[in-house]
Design a protein around this motif. Structure first.
Motif, PDB file in Angstrom:
ATOM      1  N   UNK A 295      54.295  62.133   0.809  1.00 60.99           N
ATOM      2  CA  UNK A 295      54.054  63.630   0.599  1.00 60.99           C
ATOM      3  C   UNK A 295      55.270  64.775   1.251  1.00 60.99           C
ATOM      4  N   UNK A 296      55.758  63.900   2.140  1.00 66.49           N
ATOM      5  CA  UNK A 296      56.720  64.921   3.143  1.00 66.49           C
ATOM      6  C   UNK A 296      58.183  64.916   2.468  1.00 66.49           C
ATOM      7  N   UNK A 297      58.708  66.060   2.579  1.00 60.57           N
ATOM      8  CA  UNK A 297      59.914  66.280   2.236  1.00 60.57           C
ATOM      9  C   UNK A 297      61.175  65.871   3.262  1.00 60.57           C
ATOM     10  N   UNK A 298      60.754  65.947   4.602  1.00 62.64           N
ATOM     11  CA  UNK A 298      61.691  65.433   5.359  1.00 62.64           C
ATOM     12  C   UNK A 298      60.779  64.625   6.421  1.00 62.64           C
TER      13      UNK A 298
ATOM     14  N   UNK B  43      45.877  70.896  10.071  1.00 63.24           N
ATOM     15  CA  UNK B  43      46.429  69.762   9.497  1.00 63.24           C
ATOM     16  C   UNK B  43      47.272  68.800  10.725  1.00 63.24           C
TER      17      UNK B  43
ATOM     18  N   UNK C  75      45.197  79.509  -6.382  1.00 60.68           N
ATOM     19  CA  UNK C  75      45.453  80.364  -5.153  1.00 60.68           C
ATOM     20  C   UNK C  75      45.449  81.859  -5.407  1.00 60.68           C
TER      21      UNK C  75
ATOM     22  N   UNK D  25      58.553  69.409   5.731  1.00 63.97           N
ATOM     23  CA  UNK D  25      58.464  69.554   4.109  1.00 63.97           C
ATOM     24  C   UNK D  25      57.243  69.270   3.736  1.00 63.97           C
ATOM     25  N   UNK D  26      55.961  69.403   4.271  1.00 59.53           N
ATOM     26  CA  UNK D  26      54.639  69.203   3.985  1.00 59.53           C
ATOM     27  C   UNK D  26      54.066  70.122   2.802  1.00 59.53           C
ATOM     28  N   UNK D  27      54.719  71.162   2.754  1.00 62.31           N
ATOM     29  CA  UNK D  27      54.437  72.429   1.928  1.00 62.31           C
ATOM     30  C   UNK D  27      52.997  72.926   2.057  1.00 62.31           C
TER      31      UNK D  27
ATOM     32  N   UNK E  40      52.879  76.651   1.687  1.00 61.85           N
ATOM     33  CA  UNK E  40      52.875  77.093   0.134  1.00 61.85           C
ATOM     34  C   UNK E  40      51.445  77.351  -0.216  1.00 61.85           C
TER      35      UNK E  40
ATOM     36  N   UNK F  71      59.994  75.648  -1.285  1.00 59.82           N
ATOM     37  CA  UNK F  71      60.448  74.388  -1.173  1.00 59.82           C
ATOM     38  C   UNK F  71      61.988  74.151  -1.251  1.00 59.82           C
TER      39      UNK F  71
ATOM     40  N   UNK G 254      67.246  70.094   0.885  1.00 58.49           N
ATOM     41  CA  UNK G 254      67.088  69.709   2.156  1.00 58.49           C
ATOM     42  C   UNK G 254      65.753  69.027   2.499  1.00 58.49           C
ATOM     43  N   UNK G 255      64.854  69.246   1.518  1.00 57.85           N
ATOM     44  CA  UNK G 255      63.282  68.428   1.737  1.00 57.85           C
ATOM     45  C   UNK G 255      62.510  69.328   2.685  1.00 57.85           C
ATOM     46  N   UNK G 256      63.167  70.412   3.183  1.00 59.49           N
ATOM     47  CA  UNK G 256      62.404  71.581   3.864  1.00 59.49           C
ATOM     48  C   UNK G 256      62.100  72.793   3.283  1.00 59.49           C
TER      49      UNK G 256
END
Lengths: 306, 208
Positions: A66-69, A85, A303, B103-105, B108, B118, B122-124
């Protein structure tokens, strides 16, 4: 809906299943030990216990998707002061560590029964903390569909229902193993198994009832709130109506119909083979139902704002 | 009261030309999906048949240029698990530290203004930084300078309020007590108030 949300579906479902299995395993062991002694109780529950940790680890692996980084992942626990979280991740990690410690002590039979029981109770309480923080993560004012009584209730039902049926499947598998390897103790184990499976079946039917009462109440609540909440209810019933109906059907079939089959076949000895088929089927059906339910949980959020 | 940087928007004059959005993406070198400033078009009403004619029944449509509101109580900062999002003490600008973001969003989901974006590369997360480098060198934010209709202004929140009033609850924005947005808007003549919406956002989903 994308990969990262499927990661969350797997993380929450598997995490809750681990906690539920751990909690119910403790209760099962307590009653089995009173009935047939600690040694037989250990024989009933130990292998199921070893299966819990890999599931929790799998949950964490899924959450990484799920993580982007991912390289920054360790920083996810640095905002315990305000972020649920952060608290969720911390509870998850500590639960996994303490549950592992308990499984290891139990495996090697290190420490007295009392010491091990204390470790198990601590792990169980942390597990409850994990499910609580999981629900709190989603209860935000900007997500009306999540910010209701239903999130903690549904998460608790999933925890106990999947935990119970996963254990049921583990117990029948364990029994088949014991019967083939150690026939001399199979009779006591068979007696214990039938007793436990009956309670698992009854528990599942009750939890199914709770779920089936809560879901319409939840949808009515959303509809009555109007705005984005009502949009979520409409998504559930209209856009995702087929999935929603199928999810209810699978839950009814798994926990209700197969629950009844389990409790009936557990009444008399000699039907263990049949019992095991029912237990596996119930678990698979309810797992599918809960995964679909969690899919809908994410898919129907609306949302507030722009 | 400490300084709080804020935006002003004149909804009477905006033509939804998106020059502000384009200038923002250009200045910050953003990918197509990451929009720090967006034009939200909001409309409603209906057409009713009267004899052989279709007569408009309160048909309306107006646009808002929306970026991060640099809120008084930024919900993104509260929920961020890694403290990557923070509110700068000296001017109240909400920023994201890419070295901390995982980058867990989650931000958002929390932000009712769609501010954190997002970054696929870069994923962040990235977000409106109020053109802090331009501000530091005495220039205006890119969006403000780009606005053809002179709808955008910026400055200290208390000064903007003294100049333009303190209205900020314009539909489809949420009620302001949720996060305390640093924003002042002069409403369009057909504007609806937050919480009493009859219209809906009429942009294509990929536009906002």
């Amino acid at each position: 809906m994308n990969v990262s949300e499927w990661a969350l579906i797997l993380f929450t479902i598997l995490g809750q299943m681990s906690v539920g299995a751990f909690l119910i395993l403790g209760v099962v062991h307590f009653f089995a030990a009173r009935k047939a002694g600690t040694e037989e109780a250990d024989r009933l529950t130990d292998r199921a216990l070893y299966a819990i940790l890999p599931v929790m680890v799998l949950a964490f692996l899924a959450s990484f998707l799920h993580l982007g980084h991912i390289a920054n992942a360790p920083k996810a626990v640095t905002n315990l002061a305000t972020s649920w979280l952060s608290r969720e991740i911390l509870f998850g990690v500590v639960f996994a560590v303490v549950a592992f410690l308990f499984a290891f002590l139990q495996w090697r039979k290190i420490g007295s029964f009392v010491v091990r029981s204390i470790v198990a109770v601590v792990a169980g309480l942390i597990g409850i903390g994990l499910v609580f923080s999981m629900s709190s993560v989603y209860m935000m004012e900007t997500q009306p569909a999540w910010n209701t009584f239903f999130t903690p209730l549904q998460f608790s039902v999933t925890t106990l229902l999947l935990g119970a049926l996963a254990l049921g499947a583990a117990f029948v598998a364990n029994y088949a193993y014991i019967k083939s390897k150690m026939p001399d103790c199979a009779e006591v184990q068979c007696e214990l198994l039938r007793g436990i499976m009956r309670w698992i079946a009854i528990g599942s039917i009750v939890l199914l009832g709770v779920e089936f009462i809560a879901i319409p109440m939840y949808l009515a609540l959303l509809a009555s709130k109007g705005g984005e909440a009502a949009d979520s209810a409409s998504l559930m019933l209209n856009n995702f109506g087929v999935v929603f109906g199928f999810r209810l059907f699978l839950a009814f079939l798994g926990a209700g119909v197969f629950g009844l089959f389990i409790s009936q076949s557990a009444l008399n000895p000699g039907k263990e083979k049949l019992l095991s088929y029912f237990a596996y089927s119930a678990f698979v059906l309810v797992l599918a139902a809960e995964i679909l339910g969690r899919f809908l949980f994410y898919a129907t959020r609306v949302q507030i704002g722009v | 009261m400490a300084k709080q940087m804020a935006f002003y928007f004149d909804a009477r004059a905006c033509t939804a030309c998106k020059a502000c959005q384009a200038a923002c993406m250009d200045r910050a070198n953003l990918a197509e999906e990451a929009r720090w400033r967006r034009i939200v078009q909001y409309g409603g009403g209906s057409w009713v048949p009267v004899g052989n004619l279709m007569v408009p029944n309160h048909v309306f449509n107006y646009a808002l240029s929306i970026s991060c509101m640099h809120c008084e109580n930024p919900i993104c900062v509260t929920v961020c698990p890694s403290t990557a999002l923070y509110k700068r003490a000296e001017d109240g600008i909400v920023l994201v530290d890419p070295n901390k973001c995982i980058g867990c969003r989650y931000c958002e989901w929390a932000c009712p203004y769609g501010a954190p974006q997002f970054d696929q590369v870069t994923g962040v997360m990235s977000k409106c930084d109020f053109c802090q480098d331009l501000l530091a060198s005495g220039q205006n934010p890119a969006c403000v300078d780009a606005c053809v209709m002179r709808c955008l202004d910026y400055g200290d929140l208390s000064e903007l309020r003294a100049k333009y009033g303190d209205f900020n609850e314009i539909a489809p924005l949420p009620k302001s007590d949720l996060t305390g947005p640093s924003f002042v808007v002069t409403p369009h003549k057909n504007a609806e108030v937050s919480g009493f919406e009859t219209g809906k956002i009429i942009n294509l989903p990929e536009e906002v």
